[in-house]
Write a protein that holds these residues in place. Sequence first.
Motif, PDB file in Angstrom:
ATOM      1  N   GLY A 152      43.526  33.474  31.444  1.00 40.80           N
ATOM      2  CA  GLY A 152      44.976  33.340  31.611  1.00 40.80           C
ATOM      3  C   GLY A 152      45.513  34.051  32.829  1.00 40.80           C
ATOM      4  N   TYR A 153      44.676  34.164  33.884  1.00 44.04           N
ATOM      5  CA  TYR A 153      45.126  34.880  35.086  1.00 44.04           C
ATOM      6  C   TYR A 153      46.332  34.197  35.718  1.00 44.04           C
ATOM      7  CZ  TYR A 153      45.384  36.692  39.803  1.00 44.04           C
ATOM      8  OH  TYR A 153      45.860  37.238  40.958  1.00 44.04           O
ATOM      9  N   VAL A 154      47.295  35.018  36.115  1.00 44.70           N
ATOM     10  CA  VAL A 154      48.466  34.545  36.849  1.00 44.70           C
ATOM     11  C   VAL A 154      48.708  35.485  38.028  1.00 44.70           C
ATOM     12  CG1 VAL A 154      49.666  33.315  34.989  1.00 44.70           C
ATOM     13  CG2 VAL A 154      49.955  35.795  35.226  1.00 44.70           C
ATOM     14  N   LYS A 157      50.217  44.937  34.619  1.00 38.91           N
ATOM     15  CA  LYS A 157      49.954  44.294  35.908  1.00 38.91           C
ATOM     16  C   LYS A 157      48.579  44.721  36.383  1.00 38.91           C
ATOM     17  CE  LYS A 157      54.795  44.718  37.131  1.00 38.91           C
ATOM     18  NZ  LYS A 157      55.792  45.451  37.889  1.00 38.91           N
ATOM     19  N   CYS A 158      48.003  43.940  37.284  1.00 38.51           N
ATOM     20  CA  CYS A 158      46.704  44.304  37.831  1.00 38.51           C
ATOM     21  C   CYS A 158      46.735  45.721  38.417  1.00 38.51           C
ATOM     22  CB  CYS A 158      46.285  43.297  38.905  1.00 38.51           C
ATOM     23  SG  CYS A 158      45.941  41.641  38.261  1.00 38.51           S
ATOM     24  N   LEU A 159      47.847  46.094  39.028  1.00 40.02           N
ATOM     25  CA  LEU A 159      47.905  47.412  39.682  1.00 40.02           C
ATOM     26  C   LEU A 159      47.773  48.578  38.707  1.00 40.02           C
ATOM     27  CD1 LEU A 159      50.984  48.775  39.264  1.00 40.02           C
ATOM     28  CD2 LEU A 159      51.568  46.944  40.832  1.00 40.02           C
ATOM     29  N   ARG A 198      42.611  48.979  34.454  1.00 41.80           N
ATOM     30  CA  ARG A 198      41.421  49.780  34.758  1.00 41.80           C
ATOM     31  C   ARG A 198      40.378  49.024  35.588  1.00 41.80           C
ATOM     32  NH1 ARG A 198      38.621  51.370  29.249  1.00 41.80           N
ATOM     33  NH2 ARG A 198      40.692  52.233  29.063  1.00 41.80           N
ATOM     34  N   PHE A 199      40.483  47.713  35.688  1.00 36.42           N
ATOM     35  CA  PHE A 199      39.487  46.938  36.432  1.00 36.42           C
ATOM     36  C   PHE A 199      39.856  46.723  37.902  1.00 36.42           C
ATOM     37  CE2 PHE A 199      39.016  45.469  31.962  1.00 36.42           C
ATOM     38  CZ  PHE A 199      37.771  46.032  31.745  1.00 36.42           C
ATOM     39  N   ILE A 200      41.041  47.173  38.305  1.00 35.19           N
ATOM     40  CA  ILE A 200      41.454  46.990  39.703  1.00 35.19           C
ATOM     41  C   ILE A 200      40.704  47.975  40.588  1.00 35.19           C
ATOM     42  CG2 ILE A 200      43.399  48.621  39.743  1.00 35.19           C
ATOM     43  CD1 ILE A 200      43.557  45.079  41.173  1.00 35.19           C
ATOM     44  N   PRO A 205      40.653  43.944  45.144  1.00 33.82           N
ATOM     45  CA  PRO A 205      39.501  43.454  44.370  1.00 33.82           C
ATOM     46  C   PRO A 205      39.658  43.804  42.889  1.00 33.82           C
ATOM     47  CG  PRO A 205      38.817  44.797  46.268  1.00 33.82           C
ATOM     48  CD  PRO A 205      40.289  44.991  46.100  1.00 33.82           C
ATOM     49  N   CYS A 206      39.003  43.014  42.055  1.00 34.16           N
ATOM     50  CA  CYS A 206      38.977  43.260  40.604  1.00 34.16           C
ATOM     51  C   CYS A 206      37.522  43.191  40.166  1.00 34.16           C
ATOM     52  CB  CYS A 206      39.801  42.208  39.876  1.00 34.16           C
ATOM     53  SG  CYS A 206      39.526  42.185  38.093  1.00 34.16           S
ATOM     54  N   THR A 207      37.119  44.118  39.319  1.00 29.92           N
ATOM     55  CA  THR A 207      35.734  44.157  38.843  1.00 29.92           C
ATOM     56  C   THR A 207      35.318  42.844  38.181  1.00 29.92           C
ATOM     57  OG1 THR A 207      36.040  46.499  38.453  1.00 29.92           O
ATOM     58  CG2 THR A 207      34.135  45.489  37.420  1.00 29.92           C
ATOM     59  N   LEU A 208      36.240  42.162  37.539  1.00 33.98           N
ATOM     60  CA  LEU A 208      35.899  40.932  36.826  1.00 33.98           C
ATOM     61  C   LEU A 208      35.679  39.742  37.747  1.00 33.98           C
ATOM     62  CD1 LEU A 208      36.768  42.608  34.379  1.00 33.98           C
ATOM     63  CD2 LEU A 208      37.854  40.572  33.473  1.00 33.98           C
ATOM     64  N   PHE A 209      36.193  39.834  38.972  1.00 33.29           N
ATOM     65  CA  PHE A 209      36.115  38.705  39.892  1.00 33.29           C
ATOM     66  C   PHE A 209      35.534  39.148  41.230  1.00 33.29           C
ATOM     67  CE2 PHE A 209      39.697  37.889  36.988  1.00 33.29           C
ATOM     68  CZ  PHE A 209      39.260  36.698  36.408  1.00 33.29           C
ATOM     69  N   SER A 239      40.085  38.403  45.597  1.00 34.10           N
ATOM     70  CA  SER A 239      41.173  39.372  45.454  1.00 34.10           C
ATOM     71  C   SER A 239      42.179  38.840  44.450  1.00 34.10           C
ATOM     72  CB  SER A 239      41.859  39.625  46.790  1.00 34.10           C
ATOM     73  OG  SER A 239      42.584  38.492  47.208  1.00 34.10           O
ATOM     74  N   VAL A 240      42.780  39.775  43.735  1.00 32.38           N
ATOM     75  CA  VAL A 240      43.835  39.424  42.771  1.00 32.38           C
ATOM     76  C   VAL A 240      45.140  40.044  43.255  1.00 32.38           C
ATOM     77  CG1 VAL A 240      42.217  39.236  40.845  1.00 32.38           C
ATOM     78  CG2 VAL A 240      43.359  41.421  41.284  1.00 32.38           C
ATOM     79  N   ALA A 241      46.230  39.499  42.807  1.00 32.73           N
ATOM     80  CA  ALA A 241      47.545  40.026  43.178  1.00 32.73           C
ATOM     81  C   ALA A 241      47.806  41.317  42.407  1.00 32.73           C
ATOM     82  CB  ALA A 241      48.629  39.002  42.869  1.00 32.73           C
ATOM     83  N   GLY A 253      49.654  40.656  39.526  1.00 28.18           N
ATOM     84  CA  GLY A 253      49.065  39.641  38.665  1.00 28.18           C
ATOM     85  C   GLY A 253      48.719  40.193  37.295  1.00 28.18           C
ATOM     86  N   TRP A 254      48.071  39.352  36.505  1.00 33.88           N
ATOM     87  CA  TRP A 254      47.712  39.766  35.136  1.00 33.88           C
ATOM     88  C   TRP A 254      46.697  38.783  34.574  1.00 33.88           C
ATOM     89  CZ3 TRP A 254      47.919  37.322  30.361  1.00 33.88           C
ATOM     90  CH2 TRP A 254      47.761  38.148  29.235  1.00 33.88           C
ATOM     91  N   CYS A 255      45.833  39.287  33.687  1.00 31.29           N
ATOM     92  CA  CYS A 255      45.004  38.415  32.844  1.00 31.29           C
ATOM     93  C   CYS A 255      44.832  39.108  31.495  1.00 31.29           C
ATOM     94  CB  CYS A 255      43.660  38.073  33.496  1.00 31.29           C
ATOM     95  SG  CYS A 255      42.365  39.305  33.262  1.00 31.29           S
ATOM     96  N   VAL A 256      44.292  38.369  30.539  1.00 29.70           N
ATOM     97  CA  VAL A 256      44.204  38.882  29.171  1.00 29.70           C
ATOM     98  C   VAL A 256      43.211  40.048  29.045  1.00 29.70           C
ATOM     99  CG1 VAL A 256      42.405  37.337  28.309  1.00 29.70           C
ATOM    100  CG2 VAL A 256      44.215  38.147  26.755  1.00 29.70           C
ATOM    101  N   SER A 257      42.373  40.260  30.047  1.00 30.41           N
ATOM    102  CA  SER A 257      41.455  41.396  29.995  1.00 30.41           C
ATOM    103  C   SER A 257      42.130  42.687  30.439  1.00 30.41           C
ATOM    104  CB  SER A 257      40.234  41.136  30.889  1.00 30.41           C
ATOM    105  OG  SER A 257      39.489  40.075  30.360  1.00 30.41           O
ATOM    106  N   TRP A 258      43.401  42.623  30.752  1.00 26.76           N
ATOM    107  CA  TRP A 258      44.119  43.829  31.196  1.00 26.76           C
ATOM    108  C   TRP A 258      43.870  44.964  30.206  1.00 26.76           C
ATOM    109  CZ3 TRP A 258      47.616  47.190  29.098  1.00 26.76           C
ATOM    110  CH2 TRP A 258      48.228  48.092  29.982  1.00 26.76           C
ATOM    111  N   ALA A 259      43.558  46.120  30.772  1.00 26.95           N
ATOM    112  CA  ALA A 259      43.386  47.344  29.974  1.00 26.95           C
ATOM    113  C   ALA A 259      44.004  48.484  30.769  1.00 26.95           C
ATOM    114  CB  ALA A 259      41.909  47.608  29.708  1.00 26.95           C
TER     115      ALA A 259
END
Length: 117
Positions: free
Chosen positions: A57-59, A78-80, A83-85, A95-99, A103-105, A108-114
Amino acid sequence: MKNSNMDRRDFVRFASLSAVGLVALASNAQAATPSAKAPAADLPNLELDNPTAKALGYVEDTKNADKTKFKTHTVEQKCLNCRFIQGEATKKRRPCTLFPGKSVASVGWCVSWAKLA
Ligand code: SF4
């Protein structure tokens, strides 16, 4: 009773999507290349039609997260502050550890947000 069922469904959906994220994280950990550690400015944007991005569900803007699917989402997530940013906190894309290699915004956000500790 109805709310209880909705909560359970939300949890199952969240758990299954989180599992997808964990599998992606595990499989990508070994695949991390030097490009995954490059500055975000050098990395291409994560495509919204990337299968993992879609599954999670990344946006590009947390305000656009699907509130019908992700009932626990809040606009403060938010991605910022995830913990994966990675990368520099002042950058709009990071950068994001999952991708790896993308690069992610920062907003941004996805359901793995922690929450970033
Ligand atoms: Fe998802 Fe967090 Fe990566 Fe953003 S930084 S894409 S919320 S895992």
